[in-house]
Scaffold this motif. Structure first.
Motif, PDB file in Angstrom:
ATOM      1  N   HIS A  75       0.759  -1.364   0.035  1.00 43.19           N
ATOM      2  CA  HIS A  75      -0.030   0.157  -0.158  1.00 43.19           C
ATOM      3  C   HIS A  75       0.729   1.231  -0.095  1.00 43.19           C
ATOM      4  N   PRO A  76       0.353   2.605  -0.599  1.00 43.94           N
ATOM      5  CA  PRO A  76       1.189   3.466  -0.758  1.00 43.94           C
ATOM      6  C   PRO A  76       1.479   3.878   0.875  1.00 43.94           C
ATOM      7  N   TYR A  77       2.869   4.233   1.130  1.00 41.18           N
ATOM      8  CA  TYR A  77       3.360   4.377   2.442  1.00 41.18           C
ATOM      9  C   TYR A  77       2.545   5.473   3.302  1.00 41.18           C
ATOM     10  N   LEU A  79      -0.489   6.593   2.859  1.00 40.51           N
ATOM     11  CA  LEU A  79      -1.760   6.383   3.381  1.00 40.51           C
ATOM     12  C   LEU A  79      -1.534   5.597   4.543  1.00 40.51           C
ATOM     13  N   MET A 141      -7.302  11.875   0.408  1.00 39.06           N
ATOM     14  CA  MET A 141      -5.807  11.086  -0.042  1.00 39.06           C
ATOM     15  C   MET A 141      -6.338   9.815  -0.774  1.00 39.06           C
ATOM     16  N   PHE A 142      -7.336   9.037  -0.134  1.00 39.57           N
ATOM     17  CA  PHE A 142      -7.690   7.807  -0.666  1.00 39.57           C
ATOM     18  C   PHE A 142      -7.986   8.118  -2.148  1.00 39.57           C
ATOM     19  N   TRP A 144      -7.030  10.935  -4.346  1.00 41.82           N
ATOM     20  CA  TRP A 144      -5.930  11.093  -4.759  1.00 41.82           C
ATOM     21  C   TRP A 144      -5.211   9.965  -5.244  1.00 41.82           C
ATOM     22  N   TYR A 145      -5.058   8.899  -4.410  1.00 43.66           N
ATOM     23  CA  TYR A 145      -4.257   7.670  -4.654  1.00 43.66           C
ATOM     24  C   TYR A 145      -4.962   6.512  -5.544  1.00 43.66           C
ATOM     25  N   ILE A 147      -7.586   4.867  -4.688  1.00 39.37           N
ATOM     26  CA  ILE A 147      -7.583   3.493  -3.919  1.00 39.37           C
ATOM     27  C   ILE A 147      -9.115   3.523  -3.154  1.00 39.37           C
TER      28      ILE A 147
END
Length: 273
Positions: A75-77, A79, A141-142, A144-145, A147
């Motif tokens: 997972h994106p660090y 997040l 942010m979710f 943005w990514y 996810i």
């Protein structure tokens, strides 16, 4: 005609919770006052609640993710850190501001009667509102990514209750100690700073060697924060449920002890503060 509360020897103790409910308008007013001060009388307003976790996310993701290359289970660090930081900020804010709530309102305590539990309770409500505002940043942010948020998020209230009980119990104990020992207010920020690094905020629990896992999870906030990640990020962060039960039991015990400790000393606050 407004209700009149008669204070008799031993009477308040017998009707304490009714008295607390009787002062619900005071709780609402003080909560609203603190929110106005926090959001309206600043240049950036609500953005202040986002700035701290966002900047911390960038710093931790750079140091622990990009440079140290710690595992984030794919997972994106950023997040992973942000979810942990939002949970930790709620915990630390309740402990710190709730612990200082009596000393910070000494003038009220010495001049008028009201259940002193109102003051730490207001701090807890304001901290929870800040947490809800921070969750908006998490959602952004979710997006943005790209996810999706896990469906496990429906279980978030369970871990939220555990976290609040953990923090509230400590806040009530610290509030009492701050009245008796003024230099104790310098100890709490230090303990929270240590707690930030011994809890899975900047990293995940999976990075802890297995031989140390038992000692690590004796810290109940560890499994609680991992529970927050499970709620937002899904099954890759599934907590160890035995430790979650331990965290809940310990939180209930600390909360009960904190309320008892606070109530036992409450009648002396006006004299000691």
């Amino acid at each position: 005609m407004s209700a009149v509360e008669i204070i008799e020897p031993g009477g308040v103790a017998k009707r304490y919770w009714q008295s607390l409910w009787h002062h619900r308008e005071l709780i609402f007013y003080m909560t609203w006052r603190d929110i106005i001060v926090r959001y309206k009388q600043t240049a950036l307003g609500v953005a202040w609640v986002w700035i701290k976790p966002f900047i911390t996310m960038i710093i931790f993701a750079t140091i622990f993710g990009a440079l140290a290359k710690l595992d984030s289970l794919g997972h994106p660090y950023g997040l992973v850190v942000l979810v942990g930081m939002v949970a930790w900020n709620l915990f630390s804010q309740i402990v710190n501001e709730g612990g200082n709530s009596l000393v910070g309102n000494a003038a009220m305590i010495t001049k008028i009667y009201f259940p002193r539990l109102v003051l730490p309770l207001v701090s807890m409500i304001v901290a929870t509102i800040d947490f809800l505002v921070s969750c908006v940043l998490v959602v952004i942010m979710f997006i943005w990514y790209g996810i999706p948020i896990s469906w496990n998020v429906v279980f978030l209230p369970i871990f939220l209750v555990i976290l609040i009980m953990q923090a509230a119990g400590l806040a009530l104990i610290f509030a009492n100690l701050n009245v008796k020992y003024r230099d104790f207010r310098f100890v709490v920020p230090f303990l929270l700073q240590v707690g930030l690094y011994v809890s899975p905020v900047a990293y995940i629990s999976a990075t802890i060697p297995e031989r140390y896992q038992f000692l690590y999870f004796l810290n109940p906030i560890a499994s609680t924060i991992e529970g927050f990640r499970w709620c937002f990020l899904g099954s890759d962060f599934s907590p160890q449920w035995g430790w979650v039960l331990y965290a809940f039991a310990l939180a209930a015990g600390v909360f009960t002890l904190g309320v008892h400790f606070f109530r036992a000393a409450e009648s002396k606050f006006a004299d000691e503060i």
